[in-house]
Motif scaffolding. Structure first.
Motif, mmCIF file in Angstrom:
data_model
loop_
_atom_site.group_PDB
_atom_site.id
_atom_site.type_symbol
_atom_site.label_atom_id
_atom_site.label_comp_id
_atom_site.label_asym_id
_atom_site.label_seq_id
_atom_site.Cartn_x
_atom_site.Cartn_y
_atom_site.Cartn_z
ATOM 1 N N THR A 319 0.709 -0.985 -0.381
ATOM 2 C CA THR A 319 -0.017 -0.205 0.061
ATOM 3 C C THR A 319 0.901 0.944 0.090
ATOM 4 O O THR A 319 2.021 1.321 -0.015
ATOM 5 N N ASP A 320 0.881 2.724 -0.651
ATOM 6 C CA ASP A 320 1.512 3.943 -0.582
ATOM 7 C C ASP A 320 0.681 4.491 0.846
ATOM 8 O O ASP A 320 1.089 5.151 0.957
ATOM 9 N N ALA A 321 0.124 4.040 2.103
ATOM 10 C CA ALA A 321 -0.753 4.744 3.012
ATOM 11 C C ALA A 321 0.492 4.375 3.493
ATOM 12 O O ALA A 321 1.599 3.764 3.486
ATOM 13 N N LYS A 322 0.674 5.595 4.337
ATOM 14 C CA LYS A 322 1.844 6.611 5.354
ATOM 15 C C LYS A 322 1.639 4.885 6.689
ATOM 16 O O LYS A 322 1.104 4.495 7.433
ATOM 17 N N ILE A 323 3.253 4.491 6.654
ATOM 18 C CA ILE A 323 3.169 3.283 7.563
ATOM 19 C C ILE A 323 4.755 3.335 8.751
ATOM 20 O O ILE A 323 5.501 3.618 7.643
ATOM 21 N N ASP A 324 5.180 4.815 9.488
ATOM 22 C CA ASP A 324 6.100 4.270 9.812
ATOM 23 C C ASP A 324 6.306 3.974 10.937
ATOM 24 O O ASP A 324 5.675 3.238 11.199
ATOM 25 N N ALA A 325 7.452 3.926 12.289
ATOM 26 C CA ALA A 325 7.762 3.318 12.846
ATOM 27 C C ALA A 325 6.669 3.330 14.038
ATOM 28 O O ALA A 325 6.655 4.403 14.784
ATOM 29 N N GLY A 326 5.895 2.532 14.094
ATOM 30 C CA GLY A 326 5.045 2.644 15.854
ATOM 31 C C GLY A 326 3.597 1.845 14.562
ATOM 32 O O GLY A 326 2.604 1.703 16.020
ATOM 33 N N ASN A 327 3.592 2.368 13.694
ATOM 34 C CA ASN A 327 2.296 2.168 13.092
ATOM 35 C C ASN A 327 2.104 0.212 13.527
ATOM 36 O O ASN A 327 0.926 -0.648 13.624
ATOM 37 N N SER A 328 3.589 -0.725 13.733
ATOM 38 C CA SER A 328 3.175 -2.187 12.994
ATOM 39 C C SER A 328 2.179 -2.418 14.169
ATOM 40 O O SER A 328 2.150 -2.179 15.478
ATOM 41 N N GLY A 329 1.116 -3.731 13.705
ATOM 42 C CA GLY A 329 0.575 -4.215 14.310
ATOM 43 C C GLY A 329 -0.389 -3.724 15.156
ATOM 44 O O GLY A 329 -1.486 -4.417 15.662
#
Length: 367
Positions: A319-329
């Motif tokens: 996906t091109d949705a923003k996923i940064d450190a902390g989003n995991s899970g």
């Protein structure tokens, strides 16, 4: 003999008599002083043998430099100083030992009080067990009613839900995850991690919180010593019991399931209605919403980003949705069906843009 000669002889006799008297007095005084210093030296030795170091030092200091006892006296004075120093050290050690003993006894008393409190808590647990059983029954009834209501709602739904209602529906289920890793022998914390997680209850199973494996395990695969799961209006603390049975990891996948064995009413009520999982594979271009707690996101609550399905990669959706450190899970919601698509897992950064990976949630159901 002339008168002058008689005078001269008389003076010589007087002078000789005076010299003899002076010599006698000088030697008498010297002998007296030597006897006094010898006595002081002997008394100093006696005091030294009795262990009265200060008295010995005082007496030996009376021996003058021209005394034959001076060198011996100085040697004994040095030894007395050493004994005085040693005595002070022994007193300090004894005082410190006494203080340590006092602290030890205090710690033992505190341990006894802690045991008494633990016993009282254990007795209270009996009453709590009855309340828990009643809560479980009420939760089961609430779950059944919620499922019936949810089915009716889904049947009536015929159009795509708007983003605001999607976020409102899924937000309570998504929590911030903070885990600490400690050595089992010293309990020294050597690592901490944070991410996101989603609360869910599978049929015939206890309530669980699902997150990514890399959030609750270290690089060697050891599980966290303790984790805090902070939901918008509630929090739950997981603590490893030593056998790692509370955390289930999935081989070959970045997924983990944390078993909530002592779920309270809030979490049971929150997960009474099983969330809708996506039954159909999404298509490229389908809209997705990402909910989680990235490190660069909101400092006051959950952060929401959106994008589309850009492609597929094994058990992952790109996906091109923003996923940064902390989003995991966290939670990835497929907008068109308002269903749980998977777990935001990680992002791959390119030259100017980044593409994220979403782990298909169905792998948890299948495994």
């Amino acid at each position: 003999m002339s008168f002058r000669k008689q005078i001269t002889i008389s003076l010589i006799i007087v002078i000789m008599a005076a010299g003899i008297s002076y010599g006698i007095i000088y030697y008498e005084n010297k002998n007296t002083r030597l006897a006094s210093e010898e006595d002081a030296y002997n008394q100093g030795l006696t005091a030294f043998e009795k262990g009265d170091w200060n008295k010995a030092k005082e007496l030996l200091s009376e021996v003058s430099k021209d005394s034959p006892y001076y060198q011996k006296a100085q040697s004994e004075i040095k030894e007395a100083d050493n004994k005085i120093t040693e005595e002070k050290i022994n007193k300090a050690v004894k005082a410190a030992t006494g203080a340590l003993q006092e602290e030890t006894e205090k710690a033992q008393q505190q341990a006894t009080e802690a045991k008494q409190k633990a016993k009282a808590a254990e007795e209270a647990a009996g009453t709590l067990k009855e309340q828990t059983e009643k809560a479980k029954q009420e939760a089961a009834e609430a779950k059944q009613k919620a499922e019936e209501a949810n089915q009716a709602l889904q049947q009536e739904k015929s159009k795509e839900a708007d983003l605001s209602s999607i976020v409102s529906q899924w937000k309570p289920l998504v929590g911030l995850v903070y885990c600490e890793f400690r050595y089992s022998d010293t309990f020294y914390k050597y690592l901490s991690k944070s991410g996101s997680g989603i609360a869910i209850k599978f049929a015939n199973q206890s309530l669980s919180i699902i997150t990514n494996k890399h959030v609750v395990t270290d690089a060697s695969g050891y599980g966290a010593y303790a984790c805090v799961f902070a939901f918008p209006d509630h929090f739950y603390i997981y603590k490893n019991d030593g056998n790692w049975e509370g955390i289930k990891v999935y081989s070959g996948l970045d997924g983990a399931l944390v078993n909530v064995s002592n779920a309270d009413w809030y979490l049971l009520n929150l997960t009474a209605s099983f969330p809708k999982l996506c039954q159909n594979k999404p298509s490229e271009g389908d809209k997705v919403v990402i909910l989680g707690y990235p490190a660069i996101g909101s400092s006051e609550g959950i952060t929401v980003t959106q994008g589309i399905i850009s492609g597929f990669e094994g058990n992952y959706f790109i996906t091109d949705a923003k996923i940064d450190a902390g989003n995991s899970g966290g939670a990835a919601i497929l907008v068109k069906d308002n269903c749980l698509l998977g777990l935001p897992t990680y992002g791959v950064i390119g030259g100017a843009e980044s593409l994220g990976r979403i782990l298909d949630f169905n792998v948890f159901v299948q495994k």
